[in-house]
Design a protein around this motif. Structure first.
Motif, PDB file in Angstrom:
ATOM      1  N   TRP A 151      -5.004   3.391  -5.845  1.00  0.00           N
ATOM      2  CA  TRP A 151      -6.159   3.509  -5.031  1.00  0.00           C
ATOM      3  C   TRP A 151      -7.505   4.021  -5.596  1.00  0.00           C
TER       4      TRP A 151
ATOM      5  N   PRO B 169       2.143  -7.636  -3.357  1.00  0.00           N
ATOM      6  CA  PRO B 169       1.593  -6.240  -3.041  1.00  0.00           C
ATOM      7  C   PRO B 169       1.175  -5.957  -1.663  1.00  0.00           C
TER       8      PRO B 169
ATOM      9  N   VAL C  88       8.343   2.120  -7.271  1.00  0.00           N
ATOM     10  CA  VAL C  88       7.073   1.633  -6.450  1.00  0.00           C
ATOM     11  C   VAL C  88       5.851   2.383  -7.152  1.00  0.00           C
TER      12      VAL C  88
ATOM     13  N   SER D 223       1.534   2.499  -6.496  1.00  0.00           N
ATOM     14  CA  SER D 223       0.382   2.598  -5.787  1.00  0.00           C
ATOM     15  C   SER D 223      -0.937   2.897  -6.494  1.00  0.00           C
TER      16      SER D 223
ATOM     17  N   CYS E 278      -3.037   4.100   6.327  1.00  0.00           N
ATOM     18  CA  CYS E 278      -1.854   4.473   5.243  1.00  0.00           C
ATOM     19  C   CYS E 278      -1.218   5.633   5.696  1.00  0.00           C
TER      20      CYS E 278
ATOM     21  N   THR F  64      -1.184  -3.865 -11.412  1.00  0.00           N
ATOM     22  CA  THR F  64       0.305  -4.256 -10.852  1.00  0.00           C
ATOM     23  C   THR F  64       0.458  -5.754 -11.771  1.00  0.00           C
TER      24      THR F  64
ATOM     25  N   GLN G 220      -5.478   1.592  -0.335  1.00  0.00           N
ATOM     26  CA  GLN G 220      -4.401   1.628  -1.154  1.00  0.00           C
ATOM     27  C   GLN G 220      -3.339   0.598  -1.567  1.00  0.00           C
ATOM     28  N   GLN G 221      -3.161   0.044  -2.692  1.00  0.00           N
ATOM     29  CA  GLN G 221      -2.402  -1.167  -2.958  1.00  0.00           C
ATOM     30  C   GLN G 221      -0.949  -0.669  -3.448  1.00  0.00           C
ATOM     31  N   THR G 222       0.005  -0.913  -2.927  1.00  0.00           N
ATOM     32  CA  THR G 222       1.659  -0.725  -3.027  1.00  0.00           C
ATOM     33  C   THR G 222       2.345  -1.841  -3.312  1.00  0.00           C
ATOM     34  N   THR G 223       3.200  -1.537  -4.513  1.00  0.00           N
ATOM     35  CA  THR G 223       4.178  -2.716  -4.884  1.00  0.00           C
ATOM     36  C   THR G 223       5.492  -2.110  -5.136  1.00  0.00           C
TER      37      THR G 223
END
Length: 117
Positions: free
Chosen positions: A49, A73, A45, A47, A81, A59, A90-93
């Motif tokens: 930000w 994402p 994972v 993340s 969040c 990413t 926040q971007q999460t992939t």
């Protein structure tokens, strides 16, 4: 390959290896770019930000190394969040992999983060 330089803390526990990065030398820690990579038994994972500027390219750069993520994402905004101490978007992939590939993934991530050659 990272667009900015980060200072990393590396933590290992029963859930996996966690790389926590904060932008090096940023005058205001609250406004610094943050990058977190958790490598578990069968998934990774990423993340980042706050979601702005060159940080969103991380990413794409990691996808060049690991292949495409499981899904596009996701981005959460102010107040929605799961981690309430982050008040910036926040971007999460998520990437999934065979557990047998974990040592190779760990090596690739360390090189990507500039922690190994």
């Amino acid at each position: 390959m990272l667009p900015v330089k980060f200072d990393f803390k590396v933590n290992e526990d029963r859930r996996g290896t966690n790389f926590e990065g904060v932008e090096t030398g940023h005058a205001d820690p609250e406004g610094a770019f943050n990058l977190n990579v958790r490598i578990a038994r069968d998934h990774l994972v990423l993340s980042v930000w706050p979601v702005k500027g060159e940080i969103v390219q991380v990413t794409d750069h990691l996808a060049q190394l690991l292949g495409p993520p499981k899904a596009t994402p996701s981005v959460c905004g102010f107040g929605d969040c799961q981690d309430d101490d982050k008040d910036a978007p926040q971007q999460t992939t998520l990437w999934e992999f065979d557990p047998a590939e974990r040592p190779e993934i760990l090596t690739k991530v360390k090189i990507f983060l500039g922690l190994s050659s």
